[in-house]
Motif scaffolding. Structure first.
Motif, PDB file in Angstrom:
ATOM      1  N   UNK A  55      30.567 -32.835  -4.656  1.00 33.19           N
ATOM      2  CA  UNK A  55      29.381 -33.433  -5.261  1.00 33.19           C
ATOM      3  C   UNK A  55      28.257 -33.463  -4.232  1.00 33.19           C
ATOM      4  N   UNK A  56      27.021 -33.449  -4.730  1.00 33.92           N
ATOM      5  CA  UNK A  56      25.846 -33.458  -3.869  1.00 33.92           C
ATOM      6  C   UNK A  56      24.892 -34.559  -4.310  1.00 33.92           C
ATOM      7  N   UNK A  57      24.441 -35.408  -3.373  1.00 31.93           N
ATOM      8  CA  UNK A  57      23.491 -36.469  -3.738  1.00 31.93           C
ATOM      9  C   UNK A  57      22.125 -35.879  -4.092  1.00 31.93           C
ATOM     10  N   UNK A  58      21.593 -36.303  -5.211  1.00 33.52           N
ATOM     11  CA  UNK A  58      20.344 -35.743  -5.707  1.00 33.52           C
ATOM     12  C   UNK A  58      19.192 -36.024  -4.759  1.00 33.52           C
ATOM     13  N   UNK A  59      19.135 -37.216  -4.169  1.00 37.91           N
ATOM     14  CA  UNK A  59      17.995 -37.555  -3.302  1.00 37.91           C
ATOM     15  C   UNK A  59      17.939 -36.667  -2.066  1.00 37.91           C
ATOM     16  N   UNK A  60      19.094 -36.299  -1.501  1.00 35.43           N
ATOM     17  CA  UNK A  60      19.107 -35.410  -0.336  1.00 35.43           C
ATOM     18  C   UNK A  60      18.710 -33.995  -0.741  1.00 35.43           C
ATOM     19  N   UNK A  61      19.202 -33.528  -1.868  1.00 33.58           N
ATOM     20  CA  UNK A  61      18.820 -32.203  -2.363  1.00 33.58           C
ATOM     21  C   UNK A  61      17.312 -32.105  -2.555  1.00 33.58           C
ATOM     22  N   UNK A  62      16.723 -33.156  -3.110  1.00 36.56           N
ATOM     23  CA  UNK A  62      15.274 -33.146  -3.327  1.00 36.56           C
ATOM     24  C   UNK A  62      14.525 -32.992  -2.017  1.00 36.56           C
ATOM     25  N   UNK A  63      14.979 -33.700  -0.981  1.00 40.81           N
ATOM     26  CA  UNK A  63      14.298 -33.628   0.313  1.00 40.81           C
ATOM     27  C   UNK A  63      14.444 -32.232   0.939  1.00 40.81           C
ATOM     28  N   UNK A  64      15.606 -31.638   0.768  1.00 46.39           N
ATOM     29  CA  UNK A  64      15.832 -30.298   1.314  1.00 46.39           C
ATOM     30  C   UNK A  64      14.991 -29.261   0.578  1.00 46.39           C
ATOM     31  N   UNK A  65      15.036 -29.287  -0.734  1.00 43.06           N
ATOM     32  CA  UNK A  65      14.329 -28.280  -1.519  1.00 43.06           C
ATOM     33  C   UNK A  65      12.813 -28.460  -1.427  1.00 43.06           C
TER      34      UNK A  65
END
Length: 356
Positions: A55-65
């Motif tokens: 699973x991947x946390x959405x808030x971290x993905x947003x910061x990366x992308x």
């Protein structure tokens, strides 16, 4: 994976609950060569070329992308951790067990038809009449009855829009089965915003599923509440009728707006011989406003009735055509509005009870 994440993230943000009480709903799940996001009621599943489970946390993905990486590499580490390497950067964080993530609805689905984007756009437009009141869950979606045609209804308890046939020209759907249910507003917004292709529609006991040609699946739990009796509402004995120009009524509403009480939004419409008088008052500022609209034809008695002018404007703006027929009975009964050029659509508006 980078391309899939970039394409999926806007949809993820629409599906994910804003402040979920279940922590794992802040994540998206990669499992069985699919990636999915869920708030339990709505689940979107897309295929990915990754056989791992994590699973991947959405808030971290947003910061990366947000940093627009050129490459991305996801590694599963020990101690329940994930590392995402992108460009010259690396982020390590704790993950959640994908087995704890909400699963895909395990029910028997039956295909009931194929809908085009036009159907979803029309359903989306009806959301204007849907209630946002969580205490009225049955009104938080659009009622759909698919048999030989697709009938739909949306109401917030004050206004109602009923469409006799959403695909009047038989151009936008292929019906293969019967279906009746309340589709939540959330999934209608998702389907109208993100998908432009024909969609196969399936239903089970509790869910509706939209299957796209690219193997994307969208599941939504149907609202399991009693919807208002639409047939009973539309059988209102409104034996009186007046026809007016749509543009004239909209102009009168617009002219009255600066002089209408900001709290009640009350306007009084008086149907008389050859005219409709529109009156508003702002008691705090001690202002009274009046204008008149010429009628085309009247069949029946005179009437003095109160409406919320914002709601009246919403109804009239949604009616297509130059001329409107207004069917009425009394100052305390619902009024029905139809276009003289578009008989497929019916609007119902509840009045405001006048004093005296």
């Amino acid at each position: 994976m980078l391309h899939e994440l970039q394409a999926f993230l806007p949809m993820v943000e629409k599906v994910k609950a804003r402040n979920p009480t279940i922590p794992i709903l802040n994540y998206l799940c990669i499992q069985d060569e699919t990636m999915r996001i869920s708030d339990i009621e709505t689940t979107v599943v897309i295929p990915v070329n990754d056989k791992r489970s994590y699973t991947l946390p959405v808030n971290i993905l947003k910061q990366i992308l947000k940093q627009k990486p050129q490459k991305i590499l996801i590694s599963i580490l020990e101690d329940n951790k994930i590392e995402i390497m992108y460009d010259m950067n690396s982020v390590v964080f704790e993950t959640k067990d994908p087995e704890d993530y909400p699963g895909i609805p395990n029910e028997k689905f039956k295909k009931v038809g194929i809908w085009t984007r036009e159907i979803f756009l029309q359903l989306y437009k009806q959301l204007e009449f849907v209630s946002n009141d969580e205490l009225k869950p049955a009104l938080n979606g659009v009622w759909v009855n698919q048999n030989d045609t697709i009938k739909t209804c949306a109401t917030d308890g004050h206004t109602l829009e009923f469409i006799e046939n959403l695909d009047k020209e038989n151009e936008h759907c292929k019906i293969t089965g019967k279906f009746t249910g309340i589709i939540p507003a959330k999934v209608i917004r998702i389907m109208a915003r993100f998908f432009r292709c024909n969609v196969s529609v399936f239903r089970s006991e509790h869910f509706i599923k939209f299957e796209l040609p690219n193997k994307i699946n969208v599941f939504s739990r149907l609202i399991d509440e009693q919807y208002p009796d639409i047939e009973d509402i539309l059988k209102i004995e409104n034996s009186n009728e007046v026809s007016i120009k749509r543009e004239n009524l909209l102009k009168a509403i617009s002219a009255s707006r600066p002089f209408t009480n900001s709290d009640s939004k009350l306007g009084v419409l008086s149907i008389q011989d050859g005219t409709i008088a529109v009156n508003t008052q702002d008691f705090e500022k001690k202002i009274e406003f009046e204008t008149h609209i010429s009628t085309i034809e009247r069949k029946g008695k005179e009437l003095r009735i109160g409406f919320n002018m914002d709601l009246l404007e919403k109804v009239i703006k949604d009616i297509n055509g130059d001329e409107i027929s207004w069917h009425y009975e009394s100052p305390i009964s619902a009024s029905i509005f139809r276009s003289l050029q578009e008989s497929n659509k019916t609007h119902v508006l509840m009045p405001i009870r006048l004093e005296g």
